[in-house]
Enzyme design. Structure first.
Site, PDB file in Angstrom:
ATOM      1  N   LEU A  83       0.852  -1.184   0.000  1.00 32.21           N
ATOM      2  CA  LEU A  83       0.000   0.000   0.000  1.00 32.21           C
ATOM      3  C   LEU A  83       0.887   1.233   0.000  1.00 32.21           C
ATOM      4  O   LEU A  83       1.955   1.231   0.608  1.00 32.21           O
ATOM      5  CB  LEU A  83      -0.874   0.021   1.256  1.00 32.21           C
ATOM      6  CG  LEU A  83      -1.931  -1.070   1.378  1.00 32.21           C
ATOM      7  CD1 LEU A  83      -2.613  -0.982   2.724  1.00 32.21           C
ATOM      8  CD2 LEU A  83      -2.950  -0.932   0.260  1.00 32.21           C
ATOM      9  N   GLU A 112     -10.777   1.410   6.989  1.00 33.44           N
ATOM     10  CA  GLU A 112     -10.612   0.230   7.860  1.00 33.44           C
ATOM     11  C   GLU A 112      -9.403   0.422   8.750  1.00 33.44           C
ATOM     12  O   GLU A 112      -8.534   1.240   8.457  1.00 33.44           O
ATOM     13  CB  GLU A 112     -10.362  -1.027   7.000  1.00 33.44           C
ATOM     14  CG  GLU A 112     -11.490  -1.367   6.068  1.00 33.44           C
ATOM     15  CD  GLU A 112     -11.095  -2.458   5.057  1.00 33.44           C
ATOM     16  OE1 GLU A 112     -10.017  -3.060   5.190  1.00 33.44           O
ATOM     17  OE2 GLU A 112     -11.878  -2.665   4.124  1.00 33.44           O
ATOM     18  N   LYS A 114      -5.785  -0.509  10.133  1.00 31.29           N
ATOM     19  CA  LYS A 114      -4.619  -1.175   9.555  1.00 31.29           C
ATOM     20  C   LYS A 114      -4.039  -2.079  10.632  1.00 31.29           C
ATOM     21  O   LYS A 114      -3.293  -1.645  11.505  1.00 31.29           O
ATOM     22  CB  LYS A 114      -3.588  -0.149   9.074  1.00 31.29           C
ATOM     23  CG  LYS A 114      -2.452  -0.773   8.277  1.00 31.29           C
ATOM     24  CD  LYS A 114      -1.633   0.301   7.564  1.00 31.29           C
ATOM     25  CE  LYS A 114      -0.593  -0.283   6.635  1.00 31.29           C
ATOM     26  NZ  LYS A 114       0.394  -1.136   7.279  1.00 31.29           N
ATOM     27  N   ASP A 116      -1.886  -4.653  12.598  1.00 32.13           N
ATOM     28  CA  ASP A 116      -0.436  -4.800  12.555  1.00 32.13           C
ATOM     29  C   ASP A 116      -0.060  -6.256  12.815  1.00 32.13           C
ATOM     30  O   ASP A 116       0.147  -6.663  13.952  1.00 32.13           O
ATOM     31  CB  ASP A 116       0.190  -3.875  13.621  1.00 32.13           C
ATOM     32  CG  ASP A 116       1.626  -3.567  13.285  1.00 32.13           C
ATOM     33  OD1 ASP A 116       2.074  -3.916  12.183  1.00 32.13           O
ATOM     34  OD2 ASP A 116       2.310  -2.963  14.137  1.00 32.13           O
ATOM     35  N   TYR A 223      -9.977  -8.911   4.996  1.00 29.22           N
ATOM     36  CA  TYR A 223     -10.357  -7.587   4.497  1.00 29.22           C
ATOM     37  C   TYR A 223     -10.348  -7.447   2.972  1.00 29.22           C
ATOM     38  O   TYR A 223     -10.526  -6.367   2.459  1.00 29.22           O
ATOM     39  CB  TYR A 223      -9.485  -6.504   5.113  1.00 29.22           C
ATOM     40  CG  TYR A 223      -7.991  -6.782   5.110  1.00 29.22           C
ATOM     41  CD1 TYR A 223      -7.285  -6.927   3.929  1.00 29.22           C
ATOM     42  CD2 TYR A 223      -7.299  -6.887   6.310  1.00 29.22           C
ATOM     43  CE1 TYR A 223      -5.928  -7.169   3.938  1.00 29.22           C
ATOM     44  CE2 TYR A 223      -5.932  -7.130   6.328  1.00 29.22           C
ATOM     45  CZ  TYR A 223      -5.258  -7.265   5.136  1.00 29.22           C
ATOM     46  OH  TYR A 223      -3.918  -7.507   5.147  1.00 29.22           O
ATOM     47  N   LYS A 287      -9.954   2.561   1.140  1.00 29.53           N
ATOM     48  CA  LYS A 287     -10.155   1.877  -0.140  1.00 29.53           C
ATOM     49  C   LYS A 287     -11.313   2.536  -0.870  1.00 29.53           C
ATOM     50  O   LYS A 287     -12.342   2.827  -0.244  1.00 29.53           O
ATOM     51  CB  LYS A 287     -10.473   0.392   0.093  1.00 29.53           C
ATOM     52  CG  LYS A 287      -9.314  -0.370   0.715  1.00 29.53           C
ATOM     53  CD  LYS A 287      -9.694  -1.751   1.187  1.00 29.53           C
ATOM     54  CE  LYS A 287      -8.517  -2.365   1.931  1.00 29.53           C
ATOM     55  NZ  LYS A 287      -8.881  -3.590   2.656  1.00 29.53           N
ATOM     56  N   LYS A 311      -0.575   6.313   8.035  1.00 36.33           N
ATOM     57  CA  LYS A 311       0.198   5.777   9.169  1.00 36.33           C
ATOM     58  C   LYS A 311       0.148   6.730  10.355  1.00 36.33           C
ATOM     59  O   LYS A 311       0.399   7.921  10.191  1.00 36.33           O
ATOM     60  CB  LYS A 311       1.661   5.604   8.749  1.00 36.33           C
ATOM     61  CG  LYS A 311       1.873   4.512   7.730  1.00 36.33           C
ATOM     62  CD  LYS A 311       2.448   3.274   8.385  1.00 36.33           C
ATOM     63  CE  LYS A 311       2.687   2.223   7.333  1.00 36.33           C
ATOM     64  NZ  LYS A 311       3.881   1.448   7.506  1.00 36.33           N
ATOM     65  N   CYS A 405      26.792  -8.640  39.448  1.00 39.11           N
ATOM     66  CA  CYS A 405      25.358  -8.823  39.669  1.00 39.11           C
ATOM     67  C   CYS A 405      24.897  -7.969  40.852  1.00 39.11           C
ATOM     68  O   CYS A 405      25.477  -8.061  41.931  1.00 39.11           O
ATOM     69  CB  CYS A 405      25.067 -10.301  39.945  1.00 39.11           C
ATOM     70  SG  CYS A 405      23.351 -10.594  40.389  1.00 39.11           S
ATOM     71  N   CYS A 408      23.830 -10.514  43.811  1.00 40.51           N
ATOM     72  CA  CYS A 408      24.716 -11.442  44.519  1.00 40.51           C
ATOM     73  C   CYS A 408      26.186 -11.095  44.343  1.00 40.51           C
ATOM     74  O   CYS A 408      27.053 -11.759  44.910  1.00 40.51           O
ATOM     75  CB  CYS A 408      24.452 -12.878  44.079  1.00 40.51           C
ATOM     76  SG  CYS A 408      25.035 -13.232  42.412  1.00 40.51           S
ATOM     77  N   CYS A 423      23.964 -13.262  34.995  1.00 37.30           N
ATOM     78  CA  CYS A 423      24.642 -13.621  36.239  1.00 37.30           C
ATOM     79  C   CYS A 423      24.781 -15.141  36.218  1.00 37.30           C
ATOM     80  O   CYS A 423      23.778 -15.855  36.168  1.00 37.30           O
ATOM     81  CB  CYS A 423      23.814 -13.182  37.437  1.00 37.30           C
ATOM     82  SG  CYS A 423      24.398 -13.949  38.955  1.00 37.30           S
ATOM     83  N   CYS A 429      22.154 -17.202  43.249  1.00 31.33           N
ATOM     84  CA  CYS A 429      21.743 -15.803  43.082  1.00 31.33           C
ATOM     85  C   CYS A 429      20.256 -15.704  43.445  1.00 31.33           C
ATOM     86  O   CYS A 429      19.430 -16.410  42.854  1.00 31.33           O
ATOM     87  CB  CYS A 429      21.984 -15.392  41.632  1.00 31.33           C
ATOM     88  SG  CYS A 429      21.474 -13.724  41.263  1.00 31.33           S
TER      89      CYS A 429
HETATM   90  P1  AMP Z   1       2.770  -1.961   4.298  1.00 32.64           P
HETATM   91  O1  AMP Z   1       3.265  -3.269   4.857  1.00 32.64           O
HETATM   92  O2  AMP Z   1       3.080  -0.795   5.169  1.00 32.64           O
HETATM   93  O3  AMP Z   1       3.109  -1.785   2.837  1.00 32.64           O
HETATM   94  O4  AMP Z   1       1.188  -2.032   4.353  1.00 32.64           O
HETATM   95  C1  AMP Z   1       0.502  -2.993   3.590  1.00 32.64           C
HETATM   96  C2  AMP Z   1       0.021  -4.065   4.489  1.00 32.64           C
HETATM   97  O5  AMP Z   1      -0.971  -3.595   5.390  1.00 32.64           O
HETATM   98  C3  AMP Z   1      -0.672  -5.155   3.764  1.00 32.64           C
HETATM   99  O6  AMP Z   1       0.245  -6.080   3.214  1.00 32.64           O
HETATM  100  C4  AMP Z   1      -1.505  -5.787   4.848  1.00 32.64           C
HETATM  101  O7  AMP Z   1      -0.756  -6.826   5.455  1.00 32.64           O
HETATM  102  C5  AMP Z   1      -1.659  -4.711   5.907  1.00 32.64           C
HETATM  103  N1  AMP Z   1      -3.039  -4.390   6.270  1.00 32.64           N
HETATM  104  C6  AMP Z   1      -3.482  -4.279   7.544  1.00 32.64           C
HETATM  105  N2  AMP Z   1      -4.773  -3.964   7.603  1.00 32.64           N
HETATM  106  C7  AMP Z   1      -5.210  -3.886   6.314  1.00 32.64           C
HETATM  107  C8  AMP Z   1      -6.487  -3.607   5.734  1.00 32.64           C
HETATM  108  N3  AMP Z   1      -7.557  -3.313   6.481  1.00 32.64           N
HETATM  109  N4  AMP Z   1      -6.556  -3.626   4.378  1.00 32.64           N
HETATM  110  C9  AMP Z   1      -5.466  -3.888   3.607  1.00 32.64           C
HETATM  111  N5  AMP Z   1      -4.237  -4.161   4.121  1.00 32.64           N
HETATM  112  C10 AMP Z   1      -4.102  -4.151   5.458  1.00 32.64           C
HETATM  113 ZN    ZN Z   2      23.453 -12.847  40.736  1.00 33.14          ZN
END
Ligand code: AMP
Ligand code: ZN
Length: 667
Positions: A83, A112, A114, A116, A223, A287, A311, A405, A408, A423, A429
């Site tokens: 993305l 949506e 994002k 992690d 998603y 999107k 981000k 340490c 101890c 340690c 200890c």
């Molecule tokens: P990036 O890794 O920074 O290029 O971001 C792209 C990644 O965001 C994608 O490969 C997905 O793994 C992740 N991602 C997380 N949430 C979403 C979402 N709601 N829609 C699309 N991609 C998402």
């Molecule tokens: Zn110790």
């Protein structure tokens, strides 16, 4: 008869799939965990007895057990694009302008979270999960189907009116809670802690043992639908449909926005609210809703023009470093900790930051009373990312890492490839001594329920216990004077200690805390060495023969048994009646047809999992061994058997069977 059984198996499978959907997607459970487990057990037993009805999408396979040695590389039929990123509202406005140039009608956006984690592409054919592949480089990824099947959020079979063949993409992630749980267990087992939920999630997906993947407690959200044909005209519609087919979709926390202003509102809301989510997000994904518009916009070389990631900035504040202190963990690892002037960051007051190790202190060139920048990024504990050198005076001295340490006084050792100080005084200890005893009583070890960490610390301070063997000589008279110790709780503790004498050998072996011997390794050792003395007398070579045991673990085991204090502890445990031998095999035996015969399974099995196979061997009184040698009677080969098959052929005395022939042998 067998038709009835097949029907029974199929109806149980269907019922369990439905309960799973109710629980994970609808969040509306209609049966108790206990009932669910009972049904699952029933199905498992039927499947073990009737491997001919094997189904790769059976709910029993959610519990894992299949081992994948190498994950095959698979080409994505539809490329997994990245993305584009944006960092402020100006970037978003530019993006909208670019869109309007191509599209001269109103544009709606789906906003949506994002998530992690690690992205995944899953293929469904005729309503069944058929293949799951990691993103990889976007063109090809690793096939991790077995591991993905263990994730409860992901349906194995679909419901309703779904297309015959399509891919669905999403993110696999770990909640903060499960991440903390994993680290807590790792701490108890003396393993290195994981840094953040994201890396832990993607690492978990690549574990060889799907049973272990299951234990990690991964979550998933889907998603994106991809196929040649789409079951709707907009992304929003398709998400709603996917939800009806049984998927957990991003829609639950998403919004259909008619204008960019609504998008901005959504972003502003989640920028602060995200800290309250049970999992981590690192931004928002936007999107274009209409699929027709998506097609008009198309792709750049790297990413779709119809989507954009926004981000969030990692929050950063400046504060004063008041001091550095050093914690000694239960495994002896030293963690330097920065004590900070309290400051508000990402919704919580921060007083401490992790410094991880000496190298990081050096790299930051940290001086006493520096003003430092503290950030909360993907990591749970905030970290120092820099120093405001303008505020430093020439009187401040650099932080010197400790040599001894703090608990101890023992000189610390540095483990080069880990950049961490330890340690080495394991047996004396204080935090390590207490840590070892806490580990011994923990749930997965001897499970002495009423004996908690605080009590153990008190007992240690009063010099009543110094190692696990001392628990067994404790008396009520010794316990009663402790703080908050009533007659009843003292008795419970003594009862718990007494009961621990029945705990099987493998748990005791895990409990005595040999470095690198976790739960799984302990199990494997007990399969190969049936008494503690056999293990004590094993050579490095013999230890390395055991599946999954390498030099590092082998050396740690032999070191342990070279220490006379450990030997004394073991002898005492033995004399008190703690289980240091493998008990009678209590498993129900179905027949004796394999009596005295040894088996090994290799290659990709298709009729049953390796675990089921080994269980069948045991139920018919045979023995599983883990390496090809003259002692092996039967090698059962699946697809793509490799070096083991060749070695067995070279030895010449080993009978080689395929899976069907193996079943004939027992059936
Ligand atoms: P990036 O890794 O920074 O290029 O971001 C792209 C990644 O965001 C994608 O490969 C997905 O793994 C992740 N991602 C997380 N949430 C979403 C979402 N709601 N829609 C699309 N991609 C998402
Ligand atoms: Zn110790």
């Amino acid at each position: 008869m067998s038709e009835n059984i097949q029907q029974k198996i199929e109806s149980l499978r269907e019922e369990l799939h439905q309960h799973n959907y109710n629980y994970y997607v609808l969040d509306n459970n209609t049966i108790s965990d206990f009932e669910f487990d009972e049904k699952l057990k029933e199905l498992q037993e039927l499947e073990t007895a009737h491997p001919e009805f094997f189904d790769a999408n059976s709910p029993t396979l959610r519990v894992g057990g299949g081992i994948t040695k190498n994950f095959p590389t698979v080409r994505h039929q539809y490329r997994m694009y990245s993305l584009d990123n944006s960092y402020d509202f100006d970037d978003l406005e530019d993006w909208e302008k670019r869109i309007i140039k191509t599209i001269d009608e109103p544009v709606e956006f789906v906003a949506e979270l994002k998530y992690d984690g690690a992205s995944i592409s899953i293929l469904y054919e005729n309503g069944k999960l058929s293949q799951a592949v990691t993103r990889g480089d976007g063109f090809q990824g690793d096939e991790i189907t077995n591991n993905v099947r263990t994730i409860s959020d992901i349906p194995l079979t679909l419901k309703g009116d779904f297309p015959d063949r399509f891919f669905i993409r999403g993110e696999i992630y770990l909640t903060r809670k499960n991440f903390d749980k994993i680290n807590k267990i790792r701490e108890e087992e003396g393993l290195d802690l994981f840094m953040n939920p994201r890396n832990t999630a993607s690492g978990s997906l690549k574990m060889q043992d799907s049973g272990e993947v299951r234990k990690r407690g991964l979550s998933a959200v889907l998603y994106q639908y991809i196929s040649d044909e789409f079951p709707g005209d907009t992304h929003w519609e398709i998400l709603a449909k996917a939800k009806n087919w049984g998927f957990r979709v991003s829609e639950d926390q998403a919004k259909l926005c008619k204008t960019l202003d609504e998008v901005k509102e959504f972003i502003t809301f989640w920028d602060t609210e995200r800290h309250k989510l049970p999992f981590e997000i690192d931004g928002i994904v936007l999107k274009v809703n209409s699929l027709k518009q998506q097609r008009q916009l198309g792709y750049t070389a790297k990413s779709p023009r119809w989507a954009m990631a926004y981000k969030f900035k990692a929050e950063k504040v400046e504060t004063e470093l008041q001091s550095v202190s050093y914690q000694v963990g239960r495994t002896g690892a030293i963690t330097p900790v920065a004590n900070l002037k309290p400051v508000l960051l990402a919704g919580t007051t921060v007083k401490r930051a992790s410094l991880h190790n000496e190298d990081i202190i050096k790299k930051l060139d940290l001086h006493e009373h520096d003003f430092v920048y503290v950030e909360k990024g993907g990591e749970i504990i905030p970290k120092i990312v820099g120093v405001n050198v303008d505020k430093r005076t020439h009187l401040q001295t650099p932080i010197e890492y400790i040599k001894n340490c703090p608990e101890c006084g023992t000189e610390l050792v540095k483990i080069e490839d880990q950049a961490i100080h330890f340690c080495p005084n394991e047996l004396h200890c204080p935090p390590q001594v207490v840590g070892r005893m806490i580990h011994y009583v923990s749930r997965k070890a001897l499970n002495i329920e009423n004996l908690g960490g605080e009590t153990i610390e008190q007992l240690y301070r009063e010099k009543l216990v110094e190692n696990p063997a001392d628990f067994y000589t404790l008396t009520k008279e010794q316990l009663l004077p402790l703080e908050r110790m009533a007659e009843k709780s003292a008795q419970n503790i003594l009862d718990g200690i007494e009961k621990s004498k029945e705990v099987p050998f493998e748990k005791v072996l895990f409990g005595i805390g040999i470095k690198h011997v976790g739960e799984t390794v302990a199990k494997k050792l007990v399969k190969n060495f049936s008494t503690i003395d056999e293990l004590k007398n094993a050579t490095l070579e013999e230890l390395c023969q055991v599946e999954d045991i390498g030099m590092k673990i082998a050396v740690s085991i032999t070191d342990f048994f070279q220490n006379s204090e450990n030997i004394l502890m073991i002898e005492r445990l033995k004399s008190y009646g703690v289980q240091l031998e493998k008990g009678e095999n209590t498993n129900e035996v179905l027949s004796h047809v394999l009596e005295g015969k040894t088996f090994l399974f290799t290659g990709k099995l298709s009729l049953f999992t390796r675990e089921q196979a080994e269980e069948m061997v045991e139920k018919h009184n045979g023995k599983n061994i883990s390496a090809v040698s003259k002692n092996l009677n039967y090698l059962v080969v699946g697809e793509k058997a490799g070096s083991k098959l060749k070695k067995a052929q070279d030895i010449g005395t080993i009978t080689i069977l395929d899976e069907k022939q193996f079943l004939d042998l027992i059936g």
